[in-house]
Enzyme design. Structure first.
Site, PDB file in Angstrom:
ATOM      1  N   HIS A  14     -13.145 -98.449  29.002  1.00  0.00           N
ATOM      2  CA  HIS A  14     -12.356 -99.172  30.013  1.00  0.00           C
ATOM      3  C   HIS A  14     -12.563-100.686  29.944  1.00  0.00           C
ATOM      4  O   HIS A  14     -11.772-101.440  30.530  1.00  0.00           O
ATOM      5  CB  HIS A  14     -12.714 -98.703  31.422  1.00  0.00           C
ATOM      6  CG  HIS A  14     -12.377 -97.273  31.693  1.00  0.00           C
ATOM      7  ND1 HIS A  14     -11.143 -96.730  31.407  1.00  0.00           N
ATOM      8  CD2 HIS A  14     -13.113 -96.259  32.228  1.00  0.00           C
ATOM      9  CE1 HIS A  14     -11.138 -95.443  31.740  1.00  0.00           C
ATOM     10  NE2 HIS A  14     -12.318 -95.137  32.240  1.00  0.00           N
ATOM     11  N   ASP A  22     -15.638 -85.371  30.774  1.00  0.00           N
ATOM     12  CA  ASP A  22     -15.050 -85.345  32.110  1.00  0.00           C
ATOM     13  C   ASP A  22     -13.674 -84.697  32.122  1.00  0.00           C
ATOM     14  O   ASP A  22     -13.044 -84.570  33.177  1.00  0.00           O
ATOM     15  CB  ASP A  22     -14.997 -86.742  32.730  1.00  0.00           C
ATOM     16  CG  ASP A  22     -14.481 -87.816  31.782  1.00  0.00           C
ATOM     17  OD1 ASP A  22     -14.072 -87.478  30.661  1.00  0.00           O
ATOM     18  OD2 ASP A  22     -14.508 -88.997  32.164  1.00  0.00           O
TER      19      ASP A  22
END
Length: 398
Positions: free
Chosen positions: A167, A295
């Site tokens: 990110h 995730d």
């Protein structure tokens, strides 16, 4: 020897097939790791907020905590895949290396924040004492793993790193990430003479930072399969939608595959078969990077997808097949999210089993039971495929 079916569904036997050889090669996975990354302390509170509301008796660890990675290390050292793992010591990155992806101004901001001995950089992202050193180790360890491949010392390397990086954009932090570990490694490959790099990101969240770093480049194909979460604020302005295709020379070389919540292995494999494989075929990379986040699993507290160990195993196998075809088997794997403290380690093990193409699972899945309905994901994939055919120039080429 247990059959593959027995190995998957028989809980009493967690190690059904100890150390069978990979079906077609004896290549080991070179794992790069440094225990200094455990010193990144993200604190406790209400999930990832760091907040203590004052009326809860029990607060929880921030989801991006050291325990999750300790289990990843231990399963690779003590699990059945251990004989096929080669361990290498990581190192901190130099500032000059960081500037290949990030701006000097941004790095200066992080250095100054580190001097404050505790600062919230953006939502859920805490730079505490020890965090900056850990971030430098994550970046340097990942580039060392890439260099190991580029120098011809191994074909498959895995950077087991934290804090995560995908990110982090050239000018700002985001989503637990300070430095873009994968982006730095990709740039190193380009600077070292590789012509084209394909990045496949299967973390449940959009790899917006990596995409941003190469948004104007036709030398890097960034493909992200993620849940359809959209933007989450100033630190993450990108939406991860299929119309974010890149700009300038990079137009068409950022392919977003937002998948409906609840997508499991059938949906992921359908997306990979219909969208990822054809794009990689057309792009013809000479280096492959697989960005992994557990995730996307059915039990992760930070995602809403339904991958199980078998799904990760199949993805690892398919990506390695692409690497064998296009990049002479060269594949860098970079760790990102994955916040279920135990199951993430199992899913990592399964991913690497797939990369090594074992003929049967080494570990059975201790908790998978969620039914896999692919109907909604098939509809989404077909819509994205139609969009790519109309708007992505390099996919139109004969």
């Amino acid at each position: 020897m247990a059959s593959p079916i027995e190995a998957v569904v028989s809980p009493p036997n967690p190690n059904p097939n100890p150390n069978p050889p990979p079906s077609h090669k004896k290549e080991s996975i070179h794992v790069f790791w440094h225990e200094g990354m455990l010193k990144h302390d993200t604190g406790r509170g209400v999930f990832d907020t760091g907040m203590d509301p004052g009326f809860l008796d029990v607060l929880e660890n921030h989801p991006e905590n050291s325990d999750r990675v300790k289990n990843m290390v231990s399963i690779l050292k003590s699990g059945p895949i251990a004989p096929f793992i080669s361990w290498h010591q990581g190192r901190p990155a130099l500032t000059s290396e960081l500037l290949s992806f990030h701006t000097q101004e941004y790095i200066n901001e992080l250095v100054e924040a580190d001097k404050e001995q505790g600062k919230i950089i953006c939502s859920g992202t805490f730079l505490n004492p020890g965090s900056w050193d850990a971030a430098l180790l994550a970046a340097g360890t990942t580039t060392s793993a890439m260099k190991h491949i580029l120098d011809g010392q191994g074909k498959i390397a895995y950077a087991l790193v934290r804090p995560p990086g995908h990110h982090a954009q050239p000018t700002q932090a985001d989503g637990y990430c300070f430095l873009n570990n994968a982006g730095l490694a990709v740039q190193l490959a380009l600077d070292s003479g590789r012509n084209k790099v394909a990045v496949i990101d299967i973390d449940v969240h959009y790899g917006n930072g990596t995409a941003e770093g190469f948004y104007h480049s036709d030398k890097v194909l960034t493909i992200s399969l993620h849940m359809n979460h959209g933007s989450w604020g100033q630190s993450h302005p990108q939406n991860g939608t299929m119309d974010e295709l890149g700009e300038g020379k990079g137009f068409g070389y950022n392919l977003n595959i937002p998948l409906p919540n609840g997508t499991g292995e059938k949906g992921y494999m359908y997306a990979i078969t219909q969208l990822v494989v054809p794009a990689v075929e057309k792009f013809e990379p000479d280096m492959m990077v697989l960005v992994i986040g557990q995730d996307s699993s059915a039990f992760d507290p930070n995602g809403r997808q339904c991958l199980t160990m078998e799904g990760y195993r199949r993805i690892g196998k398919r990506v390695c097949e692409m690497a064998e075809k296009h990049s002479d088997g060269c594949l860098l794997i970079v760790q990102e999210g994955g916040y279920h403290v135990t199951y993430s380690a199992y899913c990592l093990h399964a991913t690497l089993e797939g990369v090594l193409n074992f003929p049967a699972p080494l570990l059975s899945d201790p908790i998978a039971y969620y039914p896999d309905n692919e109907s909604s994901s098939r509809v989404a994939v077909e819509s994205i495929k139609d969009y790519h055919k109309e708007f992505v120039p390099f996919l139109k080429l004969a």
